[in-house]
Enzyme design. Structure first.
Site, PDB file in Angstrom:
ATOM      1  N   SER A  54       0.849  19.820  15.271  1.00  0.00           N
ATOM      2  CA  SER A  54       0.730  19.219  16.602  1.00  0.00           C
ATOM      3  C   SER A  54      -0.718  18.818  16.871  1.00  0.00           C
ATOM      4  O   SER A  54      -1.605  19.658  16.945  1.00  0.00           O
ATOM      5  CB  SER A  54       1.216  20.229  17.642  1.00  0.00           C
ATOM      6  OG  SER A  54       0.618  19.975  18.880  1.00  0.00           O
ATOM      7  N   SER A  55      -0.946  17.507  17.008  1.00  0.00           N
ATOM      8  CA  SER A  55      -2.337  17.064  17.166  1.00  0.00           C
ATOM      9  C   SER A  55      -2.893  17.495  18.517  1.00  0.00           C
ATOM     10  O   SER A  55      -4.064  17.809  18.635  1.00  0.00           O
ATOM     11  CB  SER A  55      -2.464  15.556  16.975  1.00  0.00           C
ATOM     12  OG  SER A  55      -1.987  14.875  18.089  1.00  0.00           O
ATOM     13  N   ASN A  56      -2.049  17.547  19.531  1.00  0.00           N
ATOM     14  CA  ASN A  56      -2.601  17.951  20.836  1.00  0.00           C
ATOM     15  C   ASN A  56      -2.967  19.441  20.846  1.00  0.00           C
ATOM     16  O   ASN A  56      -3.916  19.841  21.500  1.00  0.00           O
ATOM     17  CB  ASN A  56      -1.696  17.525  22.002  1.00  0.00           C
ATOM     18  CG  ASN A  56      -0.502  18.412  22.175  1.00  0.00           C
ATOM     19  OD1 ASN A  56      -0.601  19.473  22.757  1.00  0.00           O
ATOM     20  ND2 ASN A  56       0.631  17.976  21.652  1.00  0.00           N
TER      21      ASN A  56
ATOM     22  N   SER B 238       4.182  20.929  22.820  1.00  0.00           N
ATOM     23  CA  SER B 238       5.495  21.118  22.193  1.00  0.00           C
ATOM     24  C   SER B 238       5.894  22.585  22.112  1.00  0.00           C
ATOM     25  O   SER B 238       6.803  22.953  21.383  1.00  0.00           O
ATOM     26  CB  SER B 238       5.472  20.550  20.772  1.00  0.00           C
ATOM     27  OG  SER B 238       5.083  19.223  20.808  1.00  0.00           O
TER      28      SER B 238
ATOM     29  N   HIS C 211       6.862  19.019  17.970  1.00  0.00           N
ATOM     30  CA  HIS C 211       6.097  19.491  16.813  1.00  0.00           C
ATOM     31  C   HIS C 211       6.036  20.998  16.796  1.00  0.00           C
ATOM     32  O   HIS C 211       4.965  21.589  16.836  1.00  0.00           O
ATOM     33  CB  HIS C 211       4.684  18.904  16.840  1.00  0.00           C
ATOM     34  CG  HIS C 211       4.593  17.632  16.091  1.00  0.00           C
ATOM     35  ND1 HIS C 211       3.711  16.638  16.432  1.00  0.00           N
ATOM     36  CD2 HIS C 211       5.288  17.174  15.045  1.00  0.00           C
ATOM     37  CE1 HIS C 211       3.872  15.626  15.605  1.00  0.00           C
ATOM     38  NE2 HIS C 211       4.822  15.925  14.762  1.00  0.00           N
TER      39      HIS C 211
ATOM     40  N   GLU D 287       3.199   8.504  17.049  1.00  0.00           N
ATOM     41  CA  GLU D 287       3.096   7.692  18.279  1.00  0.00           C
ATOM     42  C   GLU D 287       2.318   6.398  18.004  1.00  0.00           C
ATOM     43  O   GLU D 287       2.676   5.323  18.489  1.00  0.00           O
ATOM     44  CB  GLU D 287       2.395   8.502  19.379  1.00  0.00           C
ATOM     45  CG  GLU D 287       2.349   7.739  20.697  1.00  0.00           C
ATOM     46  CD  GLU D 287       1.369   8.352  21.681  1.00  0.00           C
ATOM     47  OE1 GLU D 287       1.499   9.533  22.002  1.00  0.00           O
ATOM     48  OE2 GLU D 287       0.465   7.615  22.117  1.00  0.00           O
TER      49      GLU D 287
ATOM     50  N   HIS E 107       7.635  10.505  21.289  1.00  0.00           N
ATOM     51  CA  HIS E 107       6.585   9.701  20.636  1.00  0.00           C
ATOM     52  C   HIS E 107       6.903   8.214  20.580  1.00  0.00           C
ATOM     53  O   HIS E 107       6.015   7.396  20.379  1.00  0.00           O
ATOM     54  CB  HIS E 107       6.453  10.125  19.171  1.00  0.00           C
ATOM     55  CG  HIS E 107       5.755  11.409  18.964  1.00  0.00           C
ATOM     56  ND1 HIS E 107       4.715  11.819  19.733  1.00  0.00           N
ATOM     57  CD2 HIS E 107       5.938  12.365  18.031  1.00  0.00           C
ATOM     58  CE1 HIS E 107       4.299  12.983  19.289  1.00  0.00           C
ATOM     59  NE2 HIS E 107       5.030  13.349  18.265  1.00  0.00           N
TER      60      HIS E 107
ATOM     61  N   CYS F  71       8.828   8.812  25.844  1.00  0.00           N
ATOM     62  CA  CYS F  71       8.166   9.177  27.099  1.00  0.00           C
ATOM     63  C   CYS F  71       7.740   7.897  27.829  1.00  0.00           C
ATOM     64  O   CYS F  71       7.213   6.971  27.204  1.00  0.00           O
ATOM     65  CB  CYS F  71       6.928  10.026  26.794  1.00  0.00           C
ATOM     66  SG  CYS F  71       6.024  10.442  28.279  1.00  0.00           S
TER      67      CYS F  71
END
Ligand code: SF4
Length: 282
Positions: free
Chosen positions: A221-223, A265, A40, A127, A75, A97
């Protein structure tokens, strides 16, 4: 003034592995397609595009493909995508992953045993969409305490709760507690990956001490967004940037510690650029 970067900033194990696999295929002279962006991060995607890698944005685009090697990103994807790739006879590399693969295995097995699958995560996140595609019966995605409170089981069904790997650990625990209070028969699999837990903990610890925090990562990017929320709750002067170009930093003389962290990412190159810039210019 001190500049500190969290140890786990940047590419996590899964994304690093997926990106390496793309470069490996490019080196071998293959025509490479990634099913969705491999990371991302626009800078990474752009660099790969320059090397001839094409991003397939949808299932329809995959359906039209007749040649090349498709890379399934970290994802993961729904089971039906593997079936489609096989039916079309396309070469593919599975860079899902292993931590995401574990979720696929759990939801596949537990839904086959008759448990209703609950995925704690963000509906629509790739994901989560991928994981939904491994259950025998439709999964329910829960994101908020209200959704957890509103959930009811039909006919005394048993539940199996998993989490999106990048979900906030504390929020996951709170949501699981709501289900447990209802007295249902539940299996809980904490599938949040260590990479996320570690980077969130390190970011929180650094932000608590820092006068200014810089969080680097893609806007989608959600993280990275979660890292930003965590840092912002500890340090009011928290900046969210994608690359050095976005950084409009103003540092008063009183600033003693600038902390830097980055989403899973974000390539090292960008982190180093930001770090060097802050060190040299302030
Ligand atoms: Fe794998 Fe964790 Fe990275 Fe997700 S965040 S790709 S689960 S290592």
């Amino acid at each position: 003034m001190e500049v500190v970067v969290t140890k786990s900033a940047g590419f996590c194990f899964g994304v690093k592995r997926a990106v390496e696999q793309v470069y490996e295929q490019v080196r071998q002279g293959k025509r490479v397609y990634t099913y969705g962006s491999i990371a991302h991060n626009e800078a990474v995607v752009k660099e790969l595009e320059e090397q001839g890698v094409t991003v397939l944005e949808s299932r329809e685009e995959l359906e039209k493909l007749t040649e090349g090697t498709v890379i399934i990103r970290a994802h993961g994807v729904a089971e039906e995508i593997y079936k489609l790739l096989e039916a079309k006879g396309l070469a593919y590399i599975d860079a899902t992953c292993p931590f995401v693969k574990r979720i696929h295995r759990i939801v596949q097995e537990q839904s086959a045993l008759g448990r209703q699958i609950i995925i704690i995560g963000n509906n629509g996140h790739p994901e989560v969409e991928g994981a939904k595609g491994w259950t025998k019966t439709p999964a329910v995605v829960i994101e908020t305490p209200q959704q957890a409170r509103d959930f009811t089981v039909k006919n005394g069904e048993k539940l199996c709760i998993v989490s999106q790997t990048t979900f906030n650990y504390k929020k996951f625990q709170d949501l699981v507690e709501i289900f447990q209070e209802k007295g249902y028969d539940i299996i809980v699999a904490n599938t949040i990956c260590n990479a996320t837990e570690n980077s969130q903990r390190e970011a929180r610890e650094l932000a608590a001490q820092a006068d200014v925090m810089i969080v680097i990562g893609g806007t989608h990017s959600s993280n990275t967004r979660k890292l930003y929320e965590i840092c912002r709750s500890e340090c009011e002067s928290t900046y969210y940037i994608q690359t050095l170009e976005d950084l409009k930093l103003e540092l008063p003389n009183s600033v003693e510690l600038v902390g830097i962290t980055a989403g899973a990412s974000t390539p090292n190159k960008i982190i180093e650029e930001v770090q060097n810039y802050v060190r040299i210019n302030f």
